[in-house]
Design a protein around this motif. Structure first.
Motif, short mmCIF file in Angstrom:
data_model
loop_
_atom_site.label_atom_id
_atom_site.label_comp_id
_atom_site.label_asym_id
_atom_site.label_seq_id
_atom_site.Cartn_x
_atom_site.Cartn_y
_atom_site.Cartn_z
N UNK B 323 9.27 0.48 -3.07
CA UNK B 323 8.35 1.12 -4.01
C UNK B 323 9.00 1.29 -5.39
N UNK B 324 10.25 1.78 -5.37
CA UNK B 324 10.89 2.10 -6.64
C UNK B 324 11.29 0.84 -7.42
N UNK B 325 11.87 -0.12 -6.73
CA UNK B 325 12.36 -1.29 -7.46
C UNK B 325 11.22 -2.16 -7.95
N UNK B 326 10.20 -2.32 -7.15
CA UNK B 326 9.09 -3.19 -7.59
C UNK B 326 8.11 -2.41 -8.46
N UNK B 327 8.02 -1.10 -8.23
CA UNK B 327 7.08 -0.29 -8.98
C UNK B 327 5.68 -0.44 -8.39
N UNK B 328 5.52 0.15 -7.21
CA UNK B 328 4.26 -0.02 -6.48
C UNK B 328 3.61 1.35 -6.31
N UNK B 329 2.27 1.37 -6.32
CA UNK B 329 1.55 2.63 -6.22
C UNK B 329 1.90 3.35 -4.91
N UNK B 330 1.86 2.63 -3.82
CA UNK B 330 2.27 3.25 -2.56
C UNK B 330 2.84 2.19 -1.62
N UNK B 331 3.67 2.64 -0.71
CA UNK B 331 4.21 1.80 0.34
C UNK B 331 4.14 2.58 1.64
N UNK B 332 3.67 1.94 2.70
CA UNK B 332 3.59 2.63 3.98
C UNK B 332 4.13 1.71 5.07
N UNK B 344 1.92 3.04 14.66
CA UNK B 344 1.71 4.33 14.00
C UNK B 344 2.44 4.36 12.66
N UNK B 345 1.86 5.12 11.75
CA UNK B 345 2.46 5.31 10.43
C UNK B 345 3.75 6.10 10.60
N UNK B 346 4.87 5.47 10.24
CA UNK B 346 6.16 6.13 10.44
C UNK B 346 6.63 6.83 9.18
N UNK B 347 6.50 6.13 8.08
CA UNK B 347 6.94 6.74 6.84
C UNK B 347 6.17 6.11 5.69
N UNK B 357 -2.21 10.35 9.73
CA UNK B 357 -2.38 10.02 11.16
C UNK B 357 -2.94 8.62 11.36
N UNK B 358 -2.69 7.75 10.41
CA UNK B 358 -3.24 6.40 10.50
C UNK B 358 -2.55 5.62 11.62
N UNK B 359 -3.36 5.07 12.53
CA UNK B 359 -2.80 4.25 13.61
C UNK B 359 -3.68 3.01 13.83
N UNK B 360 -3.08 1.98 14.38
CA UNK B 360 -3.82 0.78 14.76
C UNK B 360 -3.49 0.46 16.20
N UNK B 361 -4.52 0.34 17.02
CA UNK B 361 -4.26 0.03 18.42
C UNK B 361 -3.87 -1.44 18.53
N UNK B 388 -13.34 -6.02 7.24
CA UNK B 388 -14.36 -4.99 7.39
C UNK B 388 -13.95 -3.99 8.47
N UNK B 389 -13.38 -4.50 9.56
CA UNK B 389 -13.01 -3.63 10.69
C UNK B 389 -11.85 -2.72 10.32
N UNK B 390 -11.11 -3.07 9.29
CA UNK B 390 -9.98 -2.24 8.87
C UNK B 390 -10.43 -0.85 8.47
N UNK B 391 -11.46 -0.83 7.63
CA UNK B 391 -12.10 0.45 7.29
C UNK B 391 -11.09 1.50 6.84
N UNK B 392 -10.28 1.18 5.84
CA UNK B 392 -9.30 2.14 5.35
C UNK B 392 -9.72 2.64 3.97
N UNK B 393 -9.46 3.90 3.72
CA UNK B 393 -9.98 4.53 2.49
C UNK B 393 -9.10 4.27 1.26
N UNK B 394 -8.27 3.27 1.29
CA UNK B 394 -7.44 3.01 0.11
C UNK B 394 -7.27 1.51 -0.04
N UNK B 395 -6.82 1.08 -1.20
CA UNK B 395 -6.74 -0.36 -1.46
C UNK B 395 -5.38 -0.92 -1.09
N UNK B 396 -5.41 -1.96 -0.31
CA UNK B 396 -4.17 -2.62 0.10
C UNK B 396 -4.04 -3.90 -0.69
#
Lengths: 127, 706
Positions: B323-332, B344-347, B357-361, B388-396
């Motif tokens: 995140x810091x070196x590239x300068x990215x809005x978010x990294x998960x 599961x979302x670890x960090x 609590x974002x998880x993908x089965x 479409x099935x991703x249905x996540x509330x943020x832009x990847x």
């Protein structure tokens, strides 16, 4: 022999012990002491002597103190004689806590001093 | 041969390559398909121009002029189709396509079967001067303006309502459209139509370069570079190949020898790619200084990953570094959770846009898609139903899966760059390496922590085993001593009774005893007493006595017991520190027994502080227990005898001062209260006894809480 002397029967398998107690009690001048070291003869002796008080050892070979007491209490003539149990096991605090009595029985823990013995006898003997 | 033809050949090759390139990037995408159709018509148009220049007779020049205009009319139609399906990528109904291309069909008939469009091509020495147009030629201009205009309007409307990346893509396309239409439209539509002058038409195809290259960039941008890189690459490519093709042709033209020109062309074509690549690299080094810098940092960092064994810190480092070196809005970062069959979302490092609590089965189509892809890919590359099935509330923007061989460890998702630049293919390559290194490091760390956990569990098990064993040994000892005690008591008390009766008899019977004899008798009586006391202790120890449990206030009891030793403390110059809780602790216990415990411990502490000191009493709750600490500043207990102090008959005191049952009794009493006692000690510093007793539960409600 003085007729006023109280008759005490000691039943204990420790020959030396009963002898010493006899000597000590008789030395006070207030007691006539009979000793019996075999518990199975205790009842017969008691019938003959008709003591005012019985000192009964708890742990004896053959019949133990409780058995002897049971026999004595069965005899109409003897059943009212107070009995003091002598024991080497019962702990001091138990005796003290219940004013020397456990479940209506009076106990004295060995080793017992002469004073303790006399006090206890005087407290329980038929007046 | 003239320079116009050479220029057109180059343009043709370039345009065709571009179209082909974009098409093979993503054959499933309709956007790419329509783009390629559009570019193919551009290529055909260029081909028409070329053929028109090359043809010798007036008749063939007229044929190619007609061809040129017909293909020219297909360019706006195909671009219009492109404008309809961008960015939705939805198929156009055949009827609609037919309707869009209907005017082209009409134009085809008009161009090839009537002379209403172009009557004549006027040329001089093979060079086109101008066209003589028929009366209906304006239809062509109308068609071009209409479809380009409408396409532009479509794109503009979408641009207005869209957001984020799509808006950016549309902006590029719009700018490109304006550029291309204005430039090529001027040379090839406006000038010929109004000034009857075709002298600049050969420039038209090259004027479309910016348009189609920028559009290509906009739709497959992630596979290309930065826009300036793309343009630079295109420029270098153009120059090199203009030289490779142009110079031999020029030489051939001058010398009139096809052998020289062909050999030159072959020679140049061989070196060409190398020159292109080296120039390209040099140009990129200059253009992409910033990008190169963070890429180097990341690659260097990736090498150091293996050194970190703590998984949490490792993951945090990866996320933060990217995140810091590239300068990215978010990294998960997501990791495989085998137990729950989930990713599961670890960090994460974000501004709160990613839910915790974002998880993908495992069964999620997105996960399946990632298994297929393996390498890093863009969000746009995900097929629509899966997206479409991703249905996540943020832009990847980018998804980077991490595989070790075929083992799928997890994945990282990246938001857009803070400077809103697009990710480049080099970025993806760096992420790919990083993902691999991170994967190895994560696996390493996981193995390490598993190993550590196992070692820890093993150590604990061994410790517990040892403790249990010690306790067993201890309680076995206690039981043995207990059994022994009652036996010994009986056997010893009878002879003691005889000694006592005997000595009393002697005392009373002997007259005129001298002082020595009196003293001897007294000593005998005292010894009997002492012996009897030992027996009493032993009997207490045998545990035959009953406990009388009652509700007690612990601190009060400790204070009461303290009064028994107050005098000794005062005499021994021992100060007292009490840390009792404000509210007294309720316990369920036998008062006498606990008094004995505290009396024993106080006494020991006082004995240990023969030269004064401080007795500290701490009481505090701990979970369901109450903890009591009795701390002295005395001489301490040497380490070698510390394990033995709770053993029966173990004593360090002088003969006659203690039987060695005190702490054993303490231990026994606490055991019977479901409590424990532990000891810590340092020689010359002091000793700390730690007692734990279960707290009395006051009511059921509290029980439920605790």
């Amino acid at each position: 022999m003085n007729k006023n002397k109280k008759k005490i029967l000691i039943v204990d398998d420790e020959k030396d012990f009963v002898e010493m107690v006899k000597w000590n009690l008789e030395k006070t001048g207030g007691y006539k002491v009979t000793v019996e070291t075999e518990s199975k003869y205790a009842l017969d002796v008691a019938k003959v002597v008709e003591p005012d008080l019985i000192l009964l050892d708890v742990m004896m070979p053959g019949m133990d103190g409780a058995d002897v007491e049971y026999q004595i209490k069965k005899e109409e003539k003897l059943k009212d004689i107070p009995i003091i149990f002598l024991t080497a096991i019962v702990k001091e605090e138990e005796i003290e806590s219940e004013d020397g009595a456990i479940a209506g029985h009076v106990f004295l823990a060995k080793p017992v001093t002469l004073k303790q013995l006399v006090d206890c006898i005087e407290k329980n003997i038929k007046k | 041969m003239n320079y116009r033809a050479i220029f057109l050949i180059i343009s043709l090759v370039f345009i065709f390559t571009f179209g082909f390139f974009v098409y093979i990037r993503n054959r499933r995408s309709l956007i790419n398909f329509w783009y390629t159709v559009f570019v193919s018509f551009l290529a055909l148009w260029t081909f028409g121009l070329l053929m028109m220049y090359l043809s010798a007779t007036a008749g063939s020049k007229l044929f190619w002029a007609n061809f040129l205009y017909l293909v020219g009319s297909l360019i706006p139609s195909s671009f219009f189709c492109f404008s309809l399906i961008f960015p939705s990528d939805k198929a156009l109904p055949i009827r609609k396509v037919g309707l869009i291309f209907l005017p082209n069909f009409i134009l085809f008939i008009l161009y090839f079967f009537t002379s209403l469009m172009i009557r004549k091509v006027v040329y001089e020495n093979g060079i086109i001067k101008y066209f003589v147009y028929g009366p209906l030629h304006l239809l062509f201009d109308i068609q071009v303006v209409f479809f380009f205009g409408w396409a532009f309007w479509n794109l503009y409307r979408k641009y207005k309502v869209s957001a984020g990346r799509t808006k950016m893509q549309l902006r590029y396309i719009l700018v490109a459209t304006i550029l291309g239409v204005v430039l090529a439209g001027t040379t090839n539509v406006a000038i010929p139509a109004f000034l009857y002058n075709c002298s600049l038409a050969w420039l038209g195809p090259s004027f479309t370069f910016p348009m189609f290259s920028i559009i290509a960039y906009a739709i497959v941008r992630y596979r290309l570079m930065d826009i300036n890189v793309a343009v630079t690459r295109a420029g270098i490519f153009l120059i090199i190949y203009a030289l490779i093709l142009g110079f031999p042709l020029y030489v051939g033209y001058k010398t009139n020898s096809w052998i020289i020109s062909t050999s030159l062309a072959i020679a140049f074509a061989t070196v060409g790619p190398f020159v292109y690549r080296s120039l390209n690299r040099k140009a990129e080094e200059v253009l992409l200084v910033k990008q190169r810098r963070y890429q180097t940092i990341l690659l260097k960092g990736a090498k150091g990953l293996m050194k970190e064994h703590r998984l949490d810190r490792l993951l945090k480092w990866i996320v933060r570094a990217v995140r810091k070196t590239v300068g990215i809005r978010y990294v998960a970062l997501f990791l495989d959770d085998k137990k729950n069959q989930l990713f599961t979302l670890k960090t994460k490092e974000d501004n709160g846009e990613i839910p915790d609590d974002l998880v993908f089965s495992y069964q999620h189509p997105f996960i399946a898609y990632m298994r297929e892809r393996k390498g890093p890919f863009l969000y746009e590359e995900i097929p629509e139903p899966i997206r479409h099935s991703l249905n996540i509330p943020f832009e990847v923007d980018i998804i980077i899966p991490s595989f070790i061989e075929d083992k799928y460890l997890g994945f990282i998702i990246l938001g857009e760059k803070l400077n809103r630049e697009f990710y480049s293919i080099d970025d993806l390559n760096v992420f790919k390496i990083l993902a691999h290194q991170a994967g190895l490091a994560i696996e390493n760390a996981q193995l390490y922590s598993e190993l550590q956990n196992e070692t820890k569990a093993l150590k604990e098990a061994i410790k517990k085993l040892n403790e249990t064993q010690n306790q067993l040994i201890q309680s076995e000892k206690m039981a043995a001593v207990g059994r022994l005690a009652s036996g010994i008591a009986h056997e010893l008390r009878n002879p003691l009774s005889i000694v006592l009766q005997g000595i009393e008899f002697l005392e009373n019977n002997l007259v005129g005893l001298d002082n020595k004899s009196k003293k001897a008798i007294k000593s005998i009586k005292n010894s009997v007493d002492r012996a009897d006391n030992i027996i009493i202790e032993l009997l207490k120890f045998s545990g035959s006595s009953k406990l009388e449990f009652a509700s007690l206030e612990l601190c009060q009891l400790m204070k009461d017991t303290l009064s028994l030793v107050e005098n000794r403390m005062h005499l021994g110059r021992i100060s007292l520190v009490k840390n009792f809780p404000e509210k007294d602790m309720q316990i369920h216990a036998d008062r006498n027994m606990l008094e004995q415990v505290f009396f024993n411990l106080y006494s020991n502490a006082i004995d240990a502080m023969s030269e004064g000191g401080q007795l500290e009493l701490n009481v505090f709750p701990h979970r369901h227990d109450v903890v009591i600490e009795i701390i002295d500043t005395g001489k301490g207990i040497p380490t070698d005898i510390l394990p033995d102090i709770f053993d029966p008959f173990f004593t360090t005191k002088d003969v006659g001062k203690g039987v060695g049952l005190g702490l054993s009794i303490v231990c026994l009493i606490l055991e019977r209260h479901n409590g424990t006692i532990n000891v810590e000690s340092k020689v010359n510093e002091g000793t700390r006894f730690i007692i734990k007793l279960p707290r009395k539960v006051e009511n059921k409600k509290e029980e439920a809480i605790t």
